[in-house]
Motif scaffolding. Structure first.
Motif, mmCIF file in Angstrom:
data_model
loop_
_atom_site.group_PDB
_atom_site.id
_atom_site.type_symbol
_atom_site.label_atom_id
_atom_site.label_comp_id
_atom_site.label_asym_id
_atom_site.label_seq_id
_atom_site.Cartn_x
_atom_site.Cartn_y
_atom_site.Cartn_z
ATOM 1 N N PRO A 1 7.293 10.709 -3.239
ATOM 2 C CA PRO A 1 8.668 10.825 -2.740
ATOM 3 C C PRO A 1 9.422 9.498 -2.823
ATOM 4 O O PRO A 1 8.871 8.424 -2.572
ATOM 5 C CB PRO A 1 8.481 11.260 -1.284
ATOM 6 C CG PRO A 1 7.128 11.903 -1.250
ATOM 7 C CD PRO A 1 6.300 11.151 -2.237
ATOM 8 N N LEU A 2 10.707 9.599 -3.174
ATOM 9 C CA LEU A 2 11.550 8.419 -3.285
ATOM 10 C C LEU A 2 12.215 8.046 -1.972
ATOM 11 O O LEU A 2 12.686 6.917 -1.805
ATOM 12 C CB LEU A 2 12.653 8.673 -4.330
ATOM 13 C CG LEU A 2 12.383 8.234 -5.770
ATOM 14 C CD1 LEU A 2 13.487 8.730 -6.678
ATOM 15 C CD2 LEU A 2 12.253 6.718 -5.871
ATOM 16 N N ALA A 3 12.274 8.972 -1.049
ATOM 17 C CA ALA A 3 12.996 8.753 0.199
ATOM 18 C C ALA A 3 12.512 7.489 0.890
ATOM 19 O O ALA A 3 11.312 7.290 1.100
ATOM 20 C CB ALA A 3 12.826 9.950 1.131
ATOM 21 N N CYS B 1 8.410 -2.967 -7.547
ATOM 22 C CA CYS B 1 7.971 -2.135 -8.669
ATOM 23 C C CYS B 1 6.952 -1.141 -8.145
ATOM 24 O O CYS B 1 6.010 -1.520 -7.437
ATOM 25 C CB CYS B 1 7.345 -2.991 -9.766
ATOM 26 S SG CYS B 1 6.687 -2.041 -11.164
ATOM 27 N N LEU B 2 7.143 0.125 -8.457
ATOM 28 C CA LEU B 2 6.203 1.177 -8.070
ATOM 29 C C LEU B 2 5.824 1.958 -9.311
ATOM 30 O O LEU B 2 6.696 2.393 -10.071
ATOM 31 C CB LEU B 2 6.819 2.089 -7.015
ATOM 32 C CG LEU B 2 5.910 3.205 -6.456
ATOM 33 C CD1 LEU B 2 6.237 3.492 -4.998
ATOM 34 C CD2 LEU B 2 6.035 4.490 -7.272
ATOM 35 N N VAL B 3 4.520 2.107 -9.513
ATOM 36 C CA VAL B 3 4.009 2.847 -10.669
ATOM 37 C C VAL B 3 3.122 3.970 -10.158
ATOM 38 O O VAL B 3 2.126 3.726 -9.466
ATOM 39 C CB VAL B 3 3.203 1.933 -11.617
ATOM 40 C CG1 VAL B 3 2.873 2.684 -12.908
ATOM 41 C CG2 VAL B 3 3.959 0.647 -11.918
ATOM 42 N N GLU C 1 0.846 -1.191 0.000
ATOM 43 C CA GLU C 1 0.000 0.000 0.000
ATOM 44 C C GLU C 1 0.881 1.240 0.000
ATOM 45 O O GLU C 1 1.719 1.424 0.874
ATOM 46 C CB GLU C 1 -0.917 0.001 1.223
ATOM 47 C CG GLU C 1 -1.846 -1.210 1.308
ATOM 48 C CD GLU C 1 -2.736 -1.358 0.077
ATOM 49 O OE1 GLU C 1 -3.025 -0.334 -0.589
ATOM 50 O OE2 GLU C 1 -3.143 -2.498 -0.239
ATOM 51 N N SER C 2 0.666 2.083 -1.033
ATOM 52 C CA SER C 2 1.558 3.242 -1.212
ATOM 53 C C SER C 2 0.803 4.528 -1.494
ATOM 54 O O SER C 2 1.357 5.455 -2.078
ATOM 55 C CB SER C 2 2.529 2.959 -2.366
ATOM 56 O OG SER C 2 3.318 1.822 -2.091
ATOM 57 N N ASP D 1 13.877 13.817 -6.635
ATOM 58 C CA ASP D 1 13.746 13.174 -5.328
ATOM 59 C C ASP D 1 12.375 12.519 -5.196
ATOM 60 O O ASP D 1 11.954 12.162 -4.106
ATOM 61 C CB ASP D 1 13.967 14.176 -4.204
ATOM 62 C CG ASP D 1 13.012 15.365 -4.273
ATOM 63 O OD1 ASP D 1 12.285 15.478 -5.298
ATOM 64 O OD2 ASP D 1 12.999 16.177 -3.342
ATOM 65 N N ALA D 2 11.691 12.404 -6.341
ATOM 66 C CA ALA D 2 10.342 11.845 -6.347
ATOM 67 C C ALA D 2 10.096 11.130 -7.671
ATOM 68 O O ALA D 2 10.819 11.320 -8.658
ATOM 69 C CB ALA D 2 9.306 12.946 -6.135
ATOM 70 N N VAL D 3 9.041 10.309 -7.670
ATOM 71 C CA VAL D 3 8.599 9.630 -8.886
ATOM 72 C C VAL D 3 7.478 10.461 -9.498
ATOM 73 O O VAL D 3 6.410 10.606 -8.894
ATOM 74 C CB VAL D 3 8.090 8.212 -8.577
ATOM 75 C CG1 VAL D 3 7.663 7.511 -9.863
ATOM 76 C CG2 VAL D 3 9.139 7.405 -7.830
#
Length: 558
Positions: free
Chosen positions: A521-523, A511-513, A495-496, A537-539
């Motif tokens: 955020p990528l952190a 894998c994140l889409v 869950e994102s 610093d983010a997708v």
């Protein structure tokens, strides 16, 4: 030879590359792709990193439907080459570490097939008519025998002129009138196709893709289907159709599987089966039937996180009881290219049977961004994948082909209202600054015209650009082959947040889409292995990333 990844039969995680033969590469300067053209490009396919090639029909054909109207299932059309050239291609593909699948068109023949020409010439009592569906019409013979419809528009029946000149019986054609359906209840039909299956397996092919498998069986008595005037061929919505996905088809598939199991080398059967949902699809890949089946629910799914997750979950849940792998697909020679689909809103199903129905103008920049993200999503899912030639170049649909260039039978059958599938079949651009872009000899017109705007999409141009779609595919395929988790680990959703799809494969890969309108955020997500687009610093929205993980994150197995 390529195995698709560590452990298990090669086909369970294989990436298969569809070669639409007429449009891949032309070796002899006639504007039409051919077998020697494929042979000349084997290094490209090897370097791309796919495991197997599926070649669309290369059989003798009048080309009423691009080669899917066959006059000899055990021959090669001279326009494409010779049996000797086919044998050389099989051997050279194997030398390059690639397996090769051929396309079996078993629902129908060409109307120029010797069986059908004999059926017409011999009149009502011709024994060859038993191999097809010849029936008397209704209303004194003037109306079709039932209400079945053709995938290419209009009724699925055409009336013949008997040898004495009188109006005669009707014959069934699920597709174009030039493609009469064979009757699989006839043992001569069954035995002849057994010989065809053995013919190609004996020549060393690694598998067979079965075209239009759900069409092959018909309900006894050929009852009406309930199609009203103007009904569309929506096979994915049909339940208990008398002419599609009839249970008797499965014995045909079992018969071929028994033949294939007698050959060494993990020979594979793949079905094209556009049916009503994953559960019906799973019946085609039961342990004694086919090995794989292309997933059209996934291909036609909109670019929406909930819809995509539902399709993935439903597919995996339906296939798990039969022990078959999923085979994900985004485009094919029958479907609008997904760069264009994804450039229209959320990019869901834009045409019945993929036959090129018009849609609103596409934002191709948006479509390409989503297509690149979809590629990483697809290649990270459990199972295998089928790539359609040119998707690794980010090719869009060509929607402005001149009307006088259109050749798909849908264009004619629809009364010039539906343009058909030619827009996804335009020959590949290999090199150069202007058409024919290395597809054929300079100065030769390809069988379908290429747009001049493709000069930036050629293989040569993209090989020089580290940010190109071609380089993205090559990198993704290399990482996929090397990553054990992408071959044997289950999918676990993570869950994102709203609008985001994320899942782990084992403890080492995520894998994140990002399908939302906001950056993610990528952190704390882990080292980036690959991204479908630029990151800060983010997708960004409409971007996918592959991440290295030290451990499995929280989630649920899928």
């Amino acid at each position: 030879m390529g195995s698709g990844g560590p452990g298990g039969p090669w086909w369970r995680t294989a990436v298969v590359y569809e070669i639409y033969l007429r449009s891949f590469a032309d070796s002899d300067g006639d504007g039409l792709g051919d077998i020697d053209g494929v042979r000349s490009r084997l290094p490209y396919l090897r370097d791309l990193g796919v495991d197997a090639l599926w070649i669309t029909p290369w059989y003798p054909s009048p080309m009423a439907d691009g080669g899917y109207d066959v006059t000899d299932h055990r021959g090669i059309d001279p326009r494409f080459g010779t049996l000797a050239a086919a044998d050389e291609l099989i051997a050279e593909a194997h030398d390059a570490g690639l397996r090769l699948l051929v396309d079996l068109v078993a629902n129908h023949t060409s109307c120029a097939h010797p069986w059908f020409t004999a059926a017409l010439a011999g009149g009502r009592d011709a024994p060859e008519r038993r191999r097809y569906f010849f029936r008397d019409g209704r209303a004194g013979g003037t109306q079709p025998p039932n209400d079945w419809i053709s995938a290419f528009g209009g009724p699925a029946w055409s009336r013949v002129r008997e040898p004495d000149g009188s109006a005669g019986q009707w014959y069934l054609h699920t597709f174009a009138p030039e493609q009469p359906d064979v009757d699989w209840a006839d043992e001569e039909v069954r035995e002849d196709f057994d010989r065809t299956v053995r013919f190609w397996l004996d020549r060393g092919v690694d598998g067979i893709r079965v075209d239009a498998a759900p069409a092959m069986a018909k309900a006894e008595g050929l009852p009406d289907a309930g199609h009203g005037p103007g009904a569309l061929f929506e096979s994915s919505a049909w339940v208990d159709s008398p002419h599609w996905d009839v249970d008797a088809v499965h014995e045909i598939l079992r018969r071929w599987r028994r033949i294939g199991d007698g050959y060494a080398g993990d020979r594979v059967f793949v079905t094209e089966a556009v049916v009503n949902g994953p559960e019906r699809l799973s019946r085609y890949v039961r342990p004694d039937e086919m090995h794989m089946s292309f997933n059209f629910d996934y291909l036609r799914c909109p670019w929406e996180p909930a819809a995509l997750r539902t399709v993935v979950d439903a597919t995996l849940a339906a296939l798990e009881p039969v022990g078959a792998p999923a085979t994900w697909v985004l485009s094919s020679h029958d479907e609008t290219r997904h760069v264009t689909r994804f450039g229209r809103g959320t990019g869901g199903l834009s045409a019945v049977m993929g036959l090129g129905a018009a849609g609103p103008p596409a934002d191709l920049e948006l479509g390409l961004r989503r297509a690149r993200a979809a590629a990483l999503l697809t290649l990270a899912l459990p199972g295998g994948a089928c790539l359609y030639q040119g998707e690794e170049l980010g090719l869009p649909e060509v929607e402005d082909l001149p009307e006088d260039a259109l050749q798909d039978p849908t264009w004619t059958r629809s009364g010039h209202t539906v343009r058909g599938r030619d827009g996804c079949r335009v020959p590949l651009p290999w090199s150069g600054e202007q058409p024919p872009f290395g597809f054929t000899a300079d100065g030769v017109a390809p069988w379908l015209p290429q747009p001049a705007r493709w000069r930036s999409l050629t293989v040569a141009a993209q090989q020089r650009d580290p940010a190109s779609t071609l380089v993205l595919y090559r990198t993704a395929l290399a990482l996929r082959r090397a990553a054990t988790a992408l071959h044997d680990a289950p999918l676990t959703w993570v869950e994102s947040g709203p609008g985001v799809l994320a899942f782990d494969r084992g403890g080492s890969f995520r894998c994140l889409v990002n399908l939302s309108a906001r950056p993610v955020p990528l952190a704390g997500l882990g080292p980036v292995l690959l991204a479908s687009g630029p990151l800060t610093d983010a997708v960004p929205p409409d971007t996918a990333v592959w991440l290295a993980r030290d451990r499995a994150g929280p989630g649920r197995a899928g």
